[in-house]
Scaffold this motif. Structure first.
Motif, PDB file in Angstrom:
ATOM      1  N   PRO A 244     -58.616 -35.075 -28.057  1.00  0.00           N
ATOM      2  CA  PRO A 244     -58.107 -35.803 -29.230  1.00  0.00           C
ATOM      3  C   PRO A 244     -57.906 -34.885 -30.428  1.00  0.00           C
ATOM      4  O   PRO A 244     -58.717 -33.996 -30.692  1.00  0.00           O
ATOM      5  CB  PRO A 244     -59.208 -36.836 -29.500  1.00  0.00           C
ATOM      6  CG  PRO A 244     -59.930 -36.983 -28.196  1.00  0.00           C
ATOM      7  CD  PRO A 244     -59.872 -35.641 -27.546  1.00  0.00           C
ATOM      8  N   LYS A 245     -56.824 -35.082 -31.134  1.00  0.00           N
ATOM      9  CA  LYS A 245     -56.555 -34.316 -32.351  1.00  0.00           C
ATOM     10  C   LYS A 245     -57.284 -34.989 -33.508  1.00  0.00           C
ATOM     11  O   LYS A 245     -56.972 -36.109 -33.901  1.00  0.00           O
ATOM     12  CB  LYS A 245     -55.039 -34.285 -32.630  1.00  0.00           C
ATOM     13  CG  LYS A 245     -54.237 -33.613 -31.537  1.00  0.00           C
ATOM     14  CD  LYS A 245     -54.603 -32.124 -31.434  1.00  0.00           C
ATOM     15  CE  LYS A 245     -53.690 -31.407 -30.457  1.00  0.00           C
ATOM     16  NZ  LYS A 245     -53.901 -31.824 -29.067  1.00  0.00           N
ATOM     17  N   GLY A 246     -58.262 -34.329 -34.031  1.00  0.00           N
ATOM     18  CA  GLY A 246     -59.047 -34.893 -35.120  1.00  0.00           C
ATOM     19  C   GLY A 246     -59.305 -33.870 -36.202  1.00  0.00           C
ATOM     20  O   GLY A 246     -58.373 -33.329 -36.802  1.00  0.00           O
ATOM     21  N   ARG A 247     -60.561 -33.570 -36.408  1.00  0.00           N
ATOM     22  CA  ARG A 247     -60.952 -32.662 -37.484  1.00  0.00           C
ATOM     23  C   ARG A 247     -60.527 -31.228 -37.233  1.00  0.00           C
ATOM     24  O   ARG A 247     -60.276 -30.473 -38.149  1.00  0.00           O
ATOM     25  CB  ARG A 247     -62.471 -32.734 -37.658  1.00  0.00           C
ATOM     26  CG  ARG A 247     -63.024 -31.826 -38.740  1.00  0.00           C
ATOM     27  CD  ARG A 247     -64.530 -31.954 -38.792  1.00  0.00           C
ATOM     28  NE  ARG A 247     -65.100 -31.016 -39.755  1.00  0.00           N
ATOM     29  CZ  ARG A 247     -66.409 -30.800 -39.911  1.00  0.00           C
ATOM     30  NH1 ARG A 247     -67.263 -31.475 -39.166  1.00  0.00           N
ATOM     31  NH2 ARG A 247     -66.854 -29.924 -40.799  1.00  0.00           N
ATOM     32  N   TRP A 248     -60.439 -30.842 -35.953  1.00  0.00           N
ATOM     33  CA  TRP A 248     -60.221 -29.438 -35.606  1.00  0.00           C
ATOM     34  C   TRP A 248     -58.819 -29.207 -35.057  1.00  0.00           C
ATOM     35  O   TRP A 248     -58.333 -29.991 -34.249  1.00  0.00           O
ATOM     36  CB  TRP A 248     -61.253 -28.972 -34.566  1.00  0.00           C
ATOM     37  CG  TRP A 248     -62.665 -29.247 -34.977  1.00  0.00           C
ATOM     38  CD1 TRP A 248     -63.481 -30.228 -34.490  1.00  0.00           C
ATOM     39  CD2 TRP A 248     -63.414 -28.556 -35.965  1.00  0.00           C
ATOM     40  NE1 TRP A 248     -64.693 -30.191 -35.116  1.00  0.00           N
ATOM     41  CE2 TRP A 248     -64.693 -29.173 -36.027  1.00  0.00           C
ATOM     42  CE3 TRP A 248     -63.148 -27.480 -36.805  1.00  0.00           C
ATOM     43  CZ2 TRP A 248     -65.682 -28.752 -36.887  1.00  0.00           C
ATOM     44  CZ3 TRP A 248     -64.135 -27.051 -37.677  1.00  0.00           C
ATOM     45  CH2 TRP A 248     -65.385 -27.676 -37.715  1.00  0.00           C
ATOM     46  N   ARG A 357     -64.056 -34.144 -28.142  1.00  0.00           N
ATOM     47  CA  ARG A 357     -63.950 -35.567 -27.804  1.00  0.00           C
ATOM     48  C   ARG A 357     -64.967 -36.411 -28.571  1.00  0.00           C
ATOM     49  O   ARG A 357     -64.873 -37.653 -28.573  1.00  0.00           O
ATOM     50  CB  ARG A 357     -64.143 -35.768 -26.313  1.00  0.00           C
ATOM     51  CG  ARG A 357     -63.044 -35.180 -25.458  1.00  0.00           C
ATOM     52  CD  ARG A 357     -63.143 -35.640 -24.002  1.00  0.00           C
ATOM     53  NE  ARG A 357     -62.145 -34.978 -23.195  1.00  0.00           N
ATOM     54  CZ  ARG A 357     -62.360 -33.844 -22.520  1.00  0.00           C
ATOM     55  NH1 ARG A 357     -63.546 -33.268 -22.578  1.00  0.00           N
ATOM     56  NH2 ARG A 357     -61.406 -33.290 -21.788  1.00  0.00           N
ATOM     57  N   PRO A 359     -66.753 -38.284 -31.610  1.00  0.00           N
ATOM     58  CA  PRO A 359     -66.216 -38.872 -32.836  1.00  0.00           C
ATOM     59  C   PRO A 359     -66.675 -38.114 -34.075  1.00  0.00           C
ATOM     60  O   PRO A 359     -67.680 -37.463 -34.073  1.00  0.00           O
ATOM     61  CB  PRO A 359     -66.801 -40.300 -32.811  1.00  0.00           C
ATOM     62  CG  PRO A 359     -68.013 -40.218 -31.945  1.00  0.00           C
ATOM     63  CD  PRO A 359     -67.715 -39.165 -30.918  1.00  0.00           C
TER      64      PRO A 359
END
Length: 359
Positions: A244-248, A357, A359
């Motif tokens: 998933p593309k999130g904070r990093w 992965r 949250p």
């Protein structure tokens, strides 16, 4: 790697006067600074002893029997900034070391019992114990001041005896250990030799298990495939790419992984070392750490992955060799096979994908 430094019989092996003096210097510097001394510190302190014979501290260290200090396998002769670390057997050989050994053994036995008696906290996969709790398990005379507990932490996190993580508070005043089930092996150790016997026996058991039942999967057999030597598993790269593309932002991480594999397949020794070193320095923030050594020691790796990541932590020194050793009259002996096993690198990258992965 450092993890196989222990040897049975090191507590009683015969030492020369100079060897005993060098061990004592390392231990005295350890006690004085509440940290492992560098080779530079040890060398200066050893010179002040003015022992006859003229051998240097490095030469004497090189000739020490195995099992007394943690040796860097990638560099037999330490450079000035390398830390010199005694095993618990080495500490036991030093004047004044008996109290540190006793505190260590009491803490190990107490931890082994707590792992059985206590339940992990909600959301945790291991039992955690704090500095204050361990201090209560150690007699008052062995924890008379904060420096003794600081030394105890360094000794408890030096050997791999079943802990699956550790960490210190930002100010260094508090620390904790995460206990895995393997600490139960050490519930009855009463001496440094018994501790080492349990450690070595565990390692021998693991080696036999791995030889008899090698782990399945592409990563474990990656060096056996025909054609160019595949180093980074494409399956692991896919895990990073689909995380998933999130904070990093993983653009650089994926690029480093792919370039590392390309360098190894092309047989580029120094480029391979350099890119792997860059990858190790790139990932600590993903694990909430500032350095890769902290990633190896503080993250809750599984038992096998902990061993693999520990080898990568040791490799960073070898990366320094590839990047910073200057030209000299001596040949440079690095070869492609000096790189860590592919399974170690893939274990780390798989761990990165798992972190992405979360949250």
């Amino acid at each position: 790697m450092f993890g196989i430094a222990e040897r049975r019989g090191a507590v009683t092996v015969a030492l020369s006067r100079a060897q005993g003096a060098l061990l004592q210097v390392v231990y005295d510097e350890f006690r004085a600074g509440v940290s492992w001394p560098t080779m530079y510190q040890v060398d200066r302190a050893f010179i002040r002893l003015k022992l006859r014979g003229g051998a240097s501290a490095v030469a004497i260290l090189r000739g020490l029997p195995d099992g007394l200090l943690m040796r860097n396998q990638s560099r037999p002769d330490p450079i000035p900034q390398d830390e010199i670390k005694l095993t618990i057997s080495g500490v036991a050989r030093c004047d004044g070391g008996g109290d540190d050994v006793e505190a260590f053994l009491r803490a190990v036995r107490w931890c082994a019992k707590q792992e059985v008696r206590r339940e992990p906290e909600t959301g945790q996969a291991s039992v955690r114990v704090s500095r204050k709790e361990i201090a209560r398990a150690v007699p008052a005379r062995l924890r008379a001041d904060a420096t003794r507990m600081d030394r105890l932490y360094l000794l408890l996190t030096l050997h791999h005896w079943g802990t699956v993580g550790s960490g210190r508070s930002p100010d260094g005043a508090d620390w904790e250990l995460s206990l895995g089930p393997e600490v139960r092996r050490f519930k009855n150790v009463r001496s440094a030799e018994e501790f080492i016997d349990a450690r070595v026996g565990w390692c021998e058991e693991e080696e036999r298990r791995l030889q008899t039942h090698p782990a399945a999967g592409v990563e474990q057999r990656i060096d056996d495939v025909p054609g160019p030597r595949v180093y980074v598993s494409p399956h692991v790269v896919d895990q990073l790419r689909t995380a998933p593309k999130g904070r990093w932002d993983t653009t650089k991480l994926i690029a480093l992984a792919k370039e590392l594999d390309a360098c190894v397949q092309a047989g580029h020794v120094y480029a391979s070392h350099a890119v792997l070193r860059a990858l190790l320095d790139h990932v600590p923030p993903l694990f909430g750490q500032k350095t890769f050594s902290a990633v190896a020691s503080s993250h809750s790796w599984g038992r096998t992955d902990s061993r693999y990541v520990g080898r990568l932590s040791t490799f960073r020194d070898q990366g320094d060799d590839a990047l910073h050793r200057q030209i000299s009259k001596s040949p440079d002996l690095l070869i492609l096979d000096d790189l860590p096993q592919a399974v170690a690198v893939n274990s780390l990258l798989r761990g990165c994908a798992e972190q992405l992965r979360k949250p």
